[in-house]
Scaffold this motif. Structure first.
Motif, mmCIF file in Angstrom:
data_model
loop_
_atom_site.group_PDB
_atom_site.id
_atom_site.type_symbol
_atom_site.label_atom_id
_atom_site.label_comp_id
_atom_site.label_asym_id
_atom_site.label_seq_id
_atom_site.Cartn_x
_atom_site.Cartn_y
_atom_site.Cartn_z
ATOM 1 N N GLU A 1 0.162 -1.190 0.033
ATOM 2 C CA GLU A 1 -0.021 -0.148 0.105
ATOM 3 C C GLU A 1 0.970 1.357 -0.220
ATOM 4 O OE1 GLU A 1 -2.814 -0.688 3.453
ATOM 5 O OE2 GLU A 1 -3.921 -2.095 1.827
ATOM 6 N N GLU A 2 2.098 1.140 0.444
ATOM 7 C CA GLU A 2 3.275 2.104 0.574
ATOM 8 C C GLU A 2 4.320 1.720 0.021
ATOM 9 O OE1 GLU A 2 1.794 4.072 4.875
ATOM 10 O OE2 GLU A 2 3.366 4.126 4.642
ATOM 11 N N ILE A 3 4.886 2.706 -1.014
ATOM 12 C CA ILE A 3 6.404 2.382 -1.074
ATOM 13 C C ILE A 3 7.475 3.714 -1.236
ATOM 14 C CG2 ILE A 3 8.203 1.425 -3.557
ATOM 15 C CD1 ILE A 3 5.370 0.243 -4.702
ATOM 16 N N HIS A 4 8.033 3.206 -0.552
ATOM 17 C CA HIS A 4 9.119 4.623 -0.374
ATOM 18 C C HIS A 4 10.672 4.289 -0.495
ATOM 19 C CE1 HIS A 4 6.947 6.036 3.825
ATOM 20 N NE2 HIS A 4 6.306 5.315 3.759
ATOM 21 N N LEU A 5 10.470 4.907 -1.433
ATOM 22 C CA LEU A 5 12.446 5.052 -1.717
ATOM 23 C C LEU A 5 13.269 6.282 -1.458
ATOM 24 C CD1 LEU A 5 14.410 4.029 -4.569
ATOM 25 C CD2 LEU A 5 13.473 6.146 -5.580
ATOM 26 N N VAL A 6 14.435 5.590 -0.889
ATOM 27 C CA VAL A 6 15.067 6.712 0.377
ATOM 28 C C VAL A 6 16.442 6.426 -0.632
ATOM 29 C CG1 VAL A 6 16.864 6.982 1.898
ATOM 30 C CG2 VAL A 6 14.743 5.460 2.131
ATOM 31 N N ILE A 7 17.016 7.714 -1.401
ATOM 32 C CA ILE A 7 18.190 8.109 -2.478
ATOM 33 C C ILE A 7 18.991 8.725 -1.551
ATOM 34 C CG2 ILE A 7 18.113 9.824 -4.489
ATOM 35 C CD1 ILE A 7 15.606 9.703 -4.743
ATOM 36 N N LEU A 8 20.159 7.519 -1.383
ATOM 37 C CA LEU A 8 21.042 8.142 -0.246
ATOM 38 C C LEU A 8 22.577 8.649 -1.134
ATOM 39 C CD1 LEU A 8 22.934 7.379 2.112
ATOM 40 C CD2 LEU A 8 23.143 5.541 1.720
ATOM 41 N N ASP A 9 22.626 9.698 -0.502
ATOM 42 C CA ASP A 9 24.168 10.484 -1.662
ATOM 43 C C ASP A 9 25.164 9.018 -0.310
ATOM 44 O OD1 ASP A 9 26.328 11.761 -2.363
ATOM 45 O OD2 ASP A 9 26.248 13.741 -1.475
ATOM 46 N N ASN A 10 25.146 9.520 0.326
ATOM 47 C CA ASN A 10 27.282 9.586 0.850
ATOM 48 C C ASN A 10 27.745 9.727 0.670
ATOM 49 O OD1 ASN A 10 28.751 7.761 2.942
ATOM 50 N ND2 ASN A 10 28.275 5.946 2.406
ATOM 51 N N LYS A 11 28.714 10.617 -0.040
ATOM 52 C CA LYS A 11 30.136 11.306 -0.978
ATOM 53 C C LYS A 11 30.158 10.880 -2.233
ATOM 54 C CE LYS A 11 32.403 11.220 3.414
ATOM 55 N NZ LYS A 11 33.081 10.485 4.133
ATOM 56 N N ARG A 12 28.913 10.232 -3.438
ATOM 57 C CA ARG A 12 28.763 10.066 -4.143
ATOM 58 C C ARG A 12 28.851 10.874 -5.472
ATOM 59 N NH1 ARG A 12 26.582 5.917 -1.342
ATOM 60 N NH2 ARG A 12 26.348 4.085 -2.449
ATOM 61 N N SER A 13 28.168 12.454 -4.516
ATOM 62 C CA SER A 13 27.983 13.637 -5.319
ATOM 63 C C SER A 13 29.577 14.225 -5.287
ATOM 64 C CB SER A 13 27.277 14.493 -4.528
ATOM 65 O OG SER A 13 27.570 14.648 -3.337
ATOM 66 N N LYS A 14 30.085 14.121 -3.982
ATOM 67 C CA LYS A 14 31.944 14.221 -3.867
ATOM 68 C C LYS A 14 32.204 13.550 -5.275
ATOM 69 C CE LYS A 14 35.410 15.938 -1.524
ATOM 70 N NZ LYS A 14 35.789 14.950 -0.473
ATOM 71 N N ILE A 15 32.226 12.651 -5.541
ATOM 72 C CA ILE A 15 32.901 11.712 -6.312
ATOM 73 C C ILE A 15 32.516 12.118 -7.695
ATOM 74 C CG2 ILE A 15 33.501 8.997 -7.332
ATOM 75 C CD1 ILE A 15 32.854 8.094 -4.569
ATOM 76 N N LEU A 16 31.519 12.517 -7.480
ATOM 77 C CA LEU A 16 30.798 12.659 -8.649
ATOM 78 C C LEU A 16 31.865 14.164 -9.822
ATOM 79 C CD1 LEU A 16 28.335 11.776 -11.366
ATOM 80 C CD2 LEU A 16 27.295 13.761 -10.416
ATOM 81 N N ALA A 17 32.095 14.769 -8.928
ATOM 82 C CA ALA A 17 32.974 16.204 -8.856
ATOM 83 C C ALA A 17 33.844 16.391 -9.926
ATOM 84 C CB ALA A 17 32.758 16.633 -7.952
ATOM 85 N N ASP A 18 34.909 14.868 -9.157
ATOM 86 C CA ASP A 18 35.579 14.468 -10.427
ATOM 87 C C ASP A 18 35.332 13.885 -11.548
ATOM 88 O OD1 ASP A 18 38.700 13.608 -11.119
ATOM 89 O OD2 ASP A 18 39.168 14.259 -9.369
ATOM 90 N N PRO A 19 35.737 14.197 -12.559
ATOM 91 C CA PRO A 19 35.646 14.028 -13.914
ATOM 92 C C PRO A 19 36.579 12.493 -14.414
ATOM 93 C CG PRO A 19 36.269 15.976 -14.324
ATOM 94 C CD PRO A 19 36.706 15.856 -13.058
ATOM 95 N N GLN A 20 37.374 12.128 -13.433
ATOM 96 C CA GLN A 20 37.883 11.213 -13.993
ATOM 97 C C GLN A 20 37.304 9.881 -12.857
ATOM 98 O OE1 GLN A 20 41.959 10.203 -12.672
ATOM 99 N NE2 GLN A 20 42.124 9.138 -14.345
ATOM 100 N N LEU A 21 37.160 10.028 -11.751
ATOM 101 C CA LEU A 21 36.865 9.254 -10.616
ATOM 102 C C LEU A 21 35.761 9.406 -10.418
ATOM 103 C CD1 LEU A 21 39.092 10.769 -7.694
ATOM 104 C CD2 LEU A 21 39.193 8.536 -8.633
ATOM 105 N N ARG A 22 34.603 10.136 -11.334
ATOM 106 C CA ARG A 22 33.340 9.556 -11.724
ATOM 107 C C ARG A 22 32.868 8.331 -11.712
ATOM 108 N NH1 ARG A 22 31.523 14.295 -15.284
ATOM 109 N NH2 ARG A 22 32.268 15.799 -13.777
ATOM 110 N N GLN A 23 34.161 8.041 -12.451
ATOM 111 C CA GLN A 23 33.764 6.768 -13.186
ATOM 112 C C GLN A 23 34.048 5.698 -12.341
ATOM 113 O OE1 GLN A 23 36.062 6.544 -16.765
ATOM 114 N NE2 GLN A 23 37.997 7.433 -15.225
ATOM 115 N N THR A 24 34.109 5.852 -11.202
ATOM 116 C CA THR A 24 33.569 5.055 -10.441
ATOM 117 C C THR A 24 32.297 4.247 -9.917
ATOM 118 O OG1 THR A 24 35.950 5.921 -8.753
ATOM 119 C CG2 THR A 24 34.351 4.064 -7.940
ATOM 120 N N LEU A 25 31.557 5.440 -10.328
ATOM 121 C CA LEU A 25 29.980 5.083 -10.207
ATOM 122 C C LEU A 25 29.609 4.456 -11.065
ATOM 123 C CD1 LEU A 25 29.298 9.171 -8.631
ATOM 124 C CD2 LEU A 25 29.800 6.976 -8.002
#
Lengths: 473, 225
Positions: free
Chosen positions: A286-310
């Motif tokens: 009857e209820e679905i909850h989606l939890v979107i977690l960051d935990n440093k991913r937004s930081k990883i995204l900022a670096d074009p090379q390291l972003r590939q980790t994601l």
């Protein structure tokens, strides 16, 4: 509470000694490699598919903020509650709030690496909520009070007799049996009651489609569908990098995921969830909850090379092909994500200062890069992190923390030694004369502990060339 | 603003500052994601589905619109199915009930999943088998496509130990890409779409494969021409 930084050396020593673990790993990793190779037998097709996978994942990451907003909009319109969590603490609290709101005392769980990253189970237990793992591998390690040792097959390090003992001891009224069919039946019976009674089910998300607000989950056992369909409330936890743009992105990624993970063309169930129980439907949450977690991913995204980790789709292929992982197993990596992906992800999540030693868990053989379905250049990223650890540009937490005066001096000395012909000659001749004494020096111990020191020649190659000349001059 | 909304603002703002570059869809991606021309006639597709499903221990019976009731009777008898659950308010339920009136399924009691799971759970967990229709199937991997709705519940194909599925032969797609390109789901996707490729299984213990875990132990597909 300050914890000692992760030590690769310690972990390697410990786990290499475990003969049974090494046997288990050798057998099972070989099996998984063979299955994958048998499925992906057409090299050209595989290469096209990998390029497609890379393109889809890179495009998702490059549109990440837009896609996440679109995902939220679509999900909300379909009746899914979307929550955002910057840290694992936030995510845990969101999950707890939902559970407590419904007065539930337990939650049935499908396999989710993000929930391991959140340390969700211990958090829930500290709040008097019982987490019940339902994936067979997770069920086994939960009984053993251990962490998963592999992303896809969490109990791969355990033998049937260990599991038999575990079931016999920990599950009431259970005889000792090593028959795998019977062990399976025991787990099925034990969990069926839990499925029937559960008020809350929790799962991960393999990919979330922004175009339609659809959560895609893959599995073979059916426990995932049990967790996401039977209880009144379904909570889905997801790393924010798991979103893809369009429905047409799903089939190629699924092919890559199931093929790379277990050599399957497709898993038994693909479960695509877009809304909770609609009017007139007889079942579904009857209820679905989606939890979107960051935990440093937004930081990883900022670096074009390291972003590939994601780009990672969590298939585990890099683990299965890694000469280091296949010898020491997942627990030796000390954190949630083992293997090559762990060596690049963990330091970015936990800091190079605390976990930087992981970047040494690689011989840069490139096996992982060759099999990664989305073409993450893992060895390049390991090298980048090694650089960051010595002379960081502050892109990664703990950058520069591994630089040491001793090491810098050694390299300085090495440079001087090789620039000066006189010095070089002296050292070469001395080394040749004193080789038998040098080999006992303490600073050479990490070499001589398992290798013989080479014999240093009295005459250097350069001298011999000067004397004799080169054949084709 | 509550904490989640606060987090959302922070997260999105960090992501937006990440120096992202638009990435054009790869040429190869365009090529690979173009709808493949419909290859393979119906016979080939039926053969493919049968082959892929049988390889994972499913049972496949090729039938026709005239003979499927009798083929179904055989299946029910062969597997000793005493209680069979079907959906409610759809053609399938109507056809099955009609067949019962005409004397079919002598040894099997037919029940319809008529009320919500909250009141129906005991029956759901007690029946021997469930029968559903299907949206279609995929020849490349043999997957059956189900779109549960107000007539056929999501748990029909999950809880009872045997799942019998009717598949119309002319709803077999070539591959999953074809489904995504032609089903129109971009505009309106069903609440739950399921791809089912066999009976439930696991290899979590020493990588030894065993069938019949939490989902159905048996999957029986009746392909109807």
């Amino acid at each position: 509470m300050t914890e000692k930084p992760y030590s690769l050396q310690k972990n390697v020593s410990t786990f290499l000694k475990n003969g049974q673990l090494r046997n288990n790993l050798r057998f099972s990793m070989e099996s998984l490699r063979q299955k994958r190779a048998a499925l992906f037998d057409n090299k050209t097709e595989l290469e096209s598919l990998r390029e497609l996978g890379q393109s889809i994942r890179q495009r998702s990451l490059n549109q990440l903020p837009e896609l996440l907003e679109q995902l939220e909009k679509k999900c909300t319109a379909n009746g899914i509650n979307v929550h955002w969590a910057e840290t694992v603490e936030d995510a845990n609290q969101i999950v707890l709030d939902v559970i407590e709101h419904h007065g539930a005392k337990s939650v049935i769980k499908g396999k989710s690496m993000v929930s391991e990253e959140m340390h969700l189970n211990s958090f829930l237990k500290n709040h008097d909520i019982i987490p019940i793992e339902t994936d067979l591998g997770e069920f086994i390690i939960q009984l053993a009070d251990e962490k998963p040792s592999h992303i896809v097959v969490p109990a791969i390090h355990k033998n049937r007799d260990e599991i038999a003992e575990l079931f016999h001891k920990k599950i009431p009224n259970t005889p000792y049996t090593e028959d795998i069919k019977e062990l399976n039946a025991i787990a099925r019976k034990e969990l069926r009651q839990k499925f029937r009674q559960a008020d809350i089910g929790l799962s991960g998300v393999n990919m979330a489609v922004a175009e339609t607000g659809t959560l895609c989950l893959v599995e073979n056992e059916g426990n995932g569908r049990m967790c996401t369909t039977l209880p009144k409330v379904h909570i889905a936890v997801m790393g924010l990098e798991k979103v893809v743009g369009k429905l047409v992105d799903v089939p190629p990624l699924l092919k890559l995921l199931t093929g790379s993970a277990t050599g399957q063309k497709i898993t038994t169930y693909i479960n695509m969830i877009t809304s909770p129980r609609k009017t007139g439907e007889k079942d579904g949450p009857e209820e679905i909850h989606l939890v979107i977690l960051d935990n440093k991913r937004s930081k990883i995204l900022a670096d074009p090379q390291l972003r590939q980790t994601l780009q990672c789709i969590r298939c585990g292929a890099c683990l299965n092909h890694c000469p280091v992982y296949t010898r020491i197993g997942g627990h030796a990596y000390g954190f949630v994500y083992p293997g090559p992906i762990g060596t690049i992800l963990t330091p970015q999540l936990e800091g190079l200062d605390k976990t930087g030693d992981l970047i040494n868990a690689s011989s840069l053989c490139n096996a992982c890069e060759e099999v990664c379905p989305v073409k993450i250049p893992i060895p390049d990223l390991i090298r980048r992190l090694r650089n960051e650890s010595i002379s960081g540009k502050e892109s990664v937490e703990g950058a520069g923390s591994r630089s040491s005066i001793a090491e810098m001096s050694v390299w300085k000395g090495w440079k001087i030694l090789n620039k000066s012909t006189t010095l070089n000659n002296i050292v070469v001749k001395t080394a040749a004369l004193t080789r038998n004494q040098i080999q006992h020096l303490p600073f050479l111990k990490s070499w001589t502990a398992s290798k013989t020191l080479p014999q240093f020649p009295k005459e250097s190659m350069l001298d011999r060339v000067k004397k004799k000349g080169v054949a084709d001059e | 603003m509550n904490r989640s909304e606060n987090s959302k603002v922070n997260i999105l703002s960090r992501l937006s500052r990440a120096n992202l570059e638009p990435v054009n869809r790869l040429e190869t991606q365009e090529k690979l994601q173009q709808t493949q021309p419909v290859t393979g006639n119906i016979d080939l597709r039926i053969e493919q589905v049968q082959k892929m499903q049988e390889a994972v221990n499913s049972e496949v019976v090729i039938s026709t619109t005239d003979t499927w009731i009798s083929d179904l009777t055989d299946i029910l008898n062969n597997h000793g199915i005493k209680r069979l659950l079907c959906g409610s308010g759809n053609t399938l339920e109507h056809d099955l009930k009609q067949a019962v009136i005409n004397g079919a399924f002598e040894h099997t009691e037919l029940l319809a999943y008529e009320s919500t799971i909250e009141t129906f759970k005991t029956t759901l967990f007690d029946v021997d088998a469930a029968i559903t229709g299907s949206f279609g199937a995929i020849a490349e991997n043999g997957a059956l496509i189900l779109c549960p709705d107000t007539h056929e519940a999501r748990t029909l194909s999950l809880v009872p130990p045997i799942h019998i599925a009717l598949l119309a032969a002319d709803t077999i797609y070539g591959d999953f890409d074809e489904v995504m390109a032609t089903a129109g789901w971009q505009n309106q996707i069903p609440a739950n779409v399921l791809l089912i490729s066999g009976p439930s299984k696991t290899a979590d213990i020493e990588l030894v494969l065993t069938h019949g875990v939490h989902g159905p132990k048996k999957l029986i597909i009746l392909i109807i021409r």
